[in-house]
Design an enzyme around this catalytic site. Structure first.
Site, PDB file in Angstrom:
ATOM      1  N   HIS A   1      28.648  40.544 -20.429  1.00 25.27           N
ATOM      2  CA  HIS A   1      29.798  40.332 -19.562  1.00 25.27           C
ATOM      3  C   HIS A   1      30.613  41.605 -19.367  1.00 25.27           C
ATOM      4  CE1 HIS A   1      30.062  35.670 -19.555  1.00 25.27           C
ATOM      5  NE2 HIS A   1      28.802  36.085 -19.622  1.00 25.27           N
TER       6      HIS A   1
ATOM      7  N   HIS B   1      19.303  33.933 -22.408  1.00 22.14           N
ATOM      8  CA  HIS B   1      19.386  32.569 -22.928  1.00 22.14           C
ATOM      9  C   HIS B   1      18.317  32.269 -23.979  1.00 22.14           C
ATOM     10  CE1 HIS B   1      21.618  31.256 -18.990  1.00 22.14           C
ATOM     11  NE2 HIS B   1      22.345  32.039 -19.778  1.00 22.14           N
TER      12      HIS B   1
END
Length: 724
Positions: A99, A267
């Site tokens: 992020h 993920h």
């Protein structure tokens, strides 16, 4: 002086009315005024390390291996105040690094992990960054230990790298060199919505037409990094989400294969958190109370940590073993059917149908408990979208290939905004040159500069031709992601040679002359182009009665077309250049705002922008030979005439069109000159007028020339990271 009124009402008589927090700013009163603050950021006044601090020198003192060992040890050193899932902080650290880097967008090069801006608003309080404040606090003891030898920007990205390595991935490499900023950026446009996670179609939406995302944005909602994990506007539909993914990742210069790899690789480890009520969470860090000490999203009504953590609202792990790098993500995604459900926090997510017990991940605290894995709408897009599905199938069948593609994509994600390899530092910098790094071979430095200048001066090229070509070559530089600039001479290659703003016919003529001189002299065309601009400026200064030598640093190289990603360079094409008084077409944004944006990307200050405009006008460098703003009868002489005549009250100014004006003699009514908004803003804006008046003064004619030369040299050398 009477203080009784303030004192009697309980107000501080000293500070009452002072501009310390909430107050009407000048921009509130005059919202259409130019925000020159974007040109005055990140200087020594806000940097506690001082003007003499040299991060690269500090990096030389860093014990890299010791730092990496400390980071790996951190991963499994669970803290009671914020326990690690399954005893491993890897997923949290990867999300923090992702992020940090993931705000980058290719359109203007802004965002990304190169400055450590996740420490500040608005990023530290974006909904998508919930609980990343905890990750940074976990890193603080390491930052405290290594001090100035490691920036927050480098540390956050390195923590993500070490997290992957600690879980079994062989990473592609890592480069140090990201320098911290000390306050939020003022130049980045994150969108015009007035609320977090505002849906498309609402007020100030970033979407128009058939879901056309506003440029330069690369996220679908205010406060998200990429796409909404629950689906478009929170409505699950993997095919629609796939289209959002394709757009947002492309705006980070990622192709379909990289998109699938990054989504799946991100993920493969960690989990999402939504086992509780989101309504129990307190304000974000910027809105939290003083005693929260910069931590946000605190849950004071229930446990709120470990298995009870709420972050995105989605709950669960993607894989069976979320603390190791493997291929379980594709196994689960492609082997099972998935059905739509809701998390305990009420968020949409997908869960497998009839999953084997042994394929379920265990609870983060109690390994005797197992839960269903989950997939977001973005994960399901990798299964449902035909192109993404093909890539996913290949990755599933070839885990080694998946690991390699992901490692390279992760390196690109975390280094894209760092610019060329000359800015990389450290023992783990990959030897391979990658095309997205815009590689440029080294050029010669050992040649007779004055001999080349003499050839250029005798070439027959005009001052305007020499200066304009050098400017066009250098103006593509973006201080945001360190791309563009004169080094490499890509102005002679596709796509730049054909850009409208580069006047291809004029450019071709000038390049033919300069390429011949470069070949005869055995030097780069890149150096020759810049040197020609310098020759033109020296001639113009002499014509104005000032002898000056423009500083020059040889050593630029010439890039080849094979070293140039043509599509990637398209985003560097100027849509306007106020310095050459040109716009490709009319835009919603005003010409003066576009000038300001260009100046900020060139890392110019407002005075530098001002002096360059004044000099470029009198040198006759306007696009197409336009006379707008050429407030002089001595074109080609580097005089301060632009400022003298702009500030002369013998004239009045009259609009003649959307972006055109006449300057008229007050007494005779005779039209003396014409101008654009970019020209007249230097007499209209109070701050810019103050600078213009300095350069219009009788005693500052020589200062004007010297300041112009300094600003010019700054632009010509903006991409010379080899000189640092």
């Amino acid at each position: 002086m009477e203080h009784n009124k303030a004192g009697s009402s309980g107000q501080c008589p000293v500070m009452h009315g002072g501009l310390t927090s909430a107050s009407m700013s000048n921009m509130d009163w005059w919202p259409k005024a130019l925000n020159l603050d974007i040109l005055h950021q990140h200087d020594s006044k806000t940097n506690p390390l001082g003007a003499d601090f040299n991060y690269r020198e500090e990096l030389k003192k860093l014990d890299v291996e010791a730092l990496k060992r400390d980071l790996k040890a951190l991963m499994t050193n669970s803290q009671e105040w914020w326990p690690a899932d399954w005893g491993h902080y890897g997923g949290l650290m990867i999300r923090m690094a992702w992020h940090s880097a993931g705000t980058y967008r290719i359109a203007d090069g802004r965002g990304g992990g190169g400055t450590g801006n996740q420490r500040f608003a608005p990023l530290n309080s974006w909904p998508d960054n919930a609980n990343l404040d905890k990750a940074r606090r976990l890193l603080w003891p390491i930052k405290q230990k290594y001090g100035n030898k490691i920036s927050w920007a480098d540390l956050m990205i390195l923590a993500g790298n070490m997290a992957y390595e600690s879980m079994g991935l062989k990473t592609f490499g890592f480069a140090f060199g990201r320098e911290d900023i000390w306050h939020p950026e003022k130049d980045i446009y994150w969108g015009s919505e007035k609320e977090w996670l505002a849906k498309s179609g609402g007020e100030n939406s970033r979407y128009s037409g058939q879901r056309d995302l506003e440029n330069p944005l690369a996220a679908v909602m205010m406060g998200l990094i990429y796409v909404n994990p629950e689906g478009v506007d929170g409505n699950p539909d993997p095919l629609k989400t796939a289209q959002d993914m394709r757009v947002t990742f492309a705006r980070m210069a990622m192709n379909d294969e990289e998109t699938v790899a990054l989504t799946a690789g991100g993920h493969t480890v960690g989990k999402a958190h939504g086992n509780g009520k989101a309504s129990n969470l307190g304000p974000d860090p910027e809105g939290a109370e003083l005693h929260e000490q910069g931590l946000g999203w605190n849950n004071h009504t229930s446990r709120g940590i470990g298995r009870n953590t709420v972050t995105s609202g989605i709950e669960g792990a993607w894989t069976t073993h979320p603390t190791r790098w493997d291929n379980e993500y594709f196994y689960l995604l492609l082997s099972y059917e998935w059905q739509l459900t809701k998390s305990p926090a009420g968020a949409w997510q997908w869960e497998p149908v009839n999953i084997k017990e042994e394929d379920k991940p265990v609870d983060v605290e109690d390994p005797s408990i197992r839960y269903n894995p989950m997939m977001t709408d973005a994960d399901m897009a990798l299964k449902i979208d035909p192109e993404y599905r093909k890539i996913s199938e290949r990755f599933y069948k070839d885990p080694a290939y998946f690991s390699e593609v992901f490692a390279r994509a992760w390196f690109k994600l975390t280094h894209r905004d760092m610019g060329p390899k000359a800015r990389y530092f450290g023992p783990d910098v990959p030897a391979e040159d990658l095309i997205w790094q815009d590689p440029v071979p080294a050029g010669r430095k050992d040649y007779d500069v004055n001999a080349v200048k003499a050839k250029i001066a005798a070439s027959g090229l005009s001052i305007s031709e020499m200066v304009s070509t050098a400017w066009d070559s250098a103006r593509t530089f973006r201080g945001s992601d360190k791309r563009g600039g004169a080094n490499g001479a890509r102005i002679r290659l596709a796509p730049q040679k054909d850009w409208e703003g580069n006047e291809p016919a004029r450019l071709g003529k000038v390049l033919a002359v300069l390429e011949k001189i470069a070949a005869e002299s055995g030097i780069s065309i890149a150096d020759t182009i810049v040197l020609a601009g310098n020759v033109g400026i020296e001639q113009a200064a002499k014509a104005a009665g000032v002898n000056v030598t423009v500083p020059f640093a040889p050593g630029r190289g010439d890039a080849t077309i094979e070293q140039t990603d043509v599509e990637s360079f398209e985003v560097l094409e100027p849509l306007a250049d106020g310095f050459r008084n040109w716009q490709k077409k009319h835009y919603v944004v005003t010409p003066e705002e576009m000038l300001l944006d260009k100046a900020q990307l060139l890392r110019l200050t407002a005075p530098e922008m001002t002096v360059l405009i004044g000099g470029m006008r009198v040198l006759g460098t306007n696009y197409g030979g336009s006379q707008h703003g050429v407030f002089t009868d001595r074109v080609g002489a580097l005089t301060n005439d632009f400022f003298v005549n702009l500030t002369d009250m013998s004239y009045t100014w009259k609009p003649t069109g959307r972006n055109s004006y006449e300057i008229v003699e007050r007494k005779s009514g005779k039209v003396k000159w014409t101008a654009t908004r970019v020209d007249l803003v230097f007499g209209s804006n109070s701050i810019l007028r103050a600078y213009a008046e300095v350069y219009a003064q009788d005693d500052n004619k020589e200062k004007f020339v010297k300041d112009f030369v300094a600003a010019w040299t700054k632009v010509m050398n903006a991409d010379r990271f080899d000189l640092v």
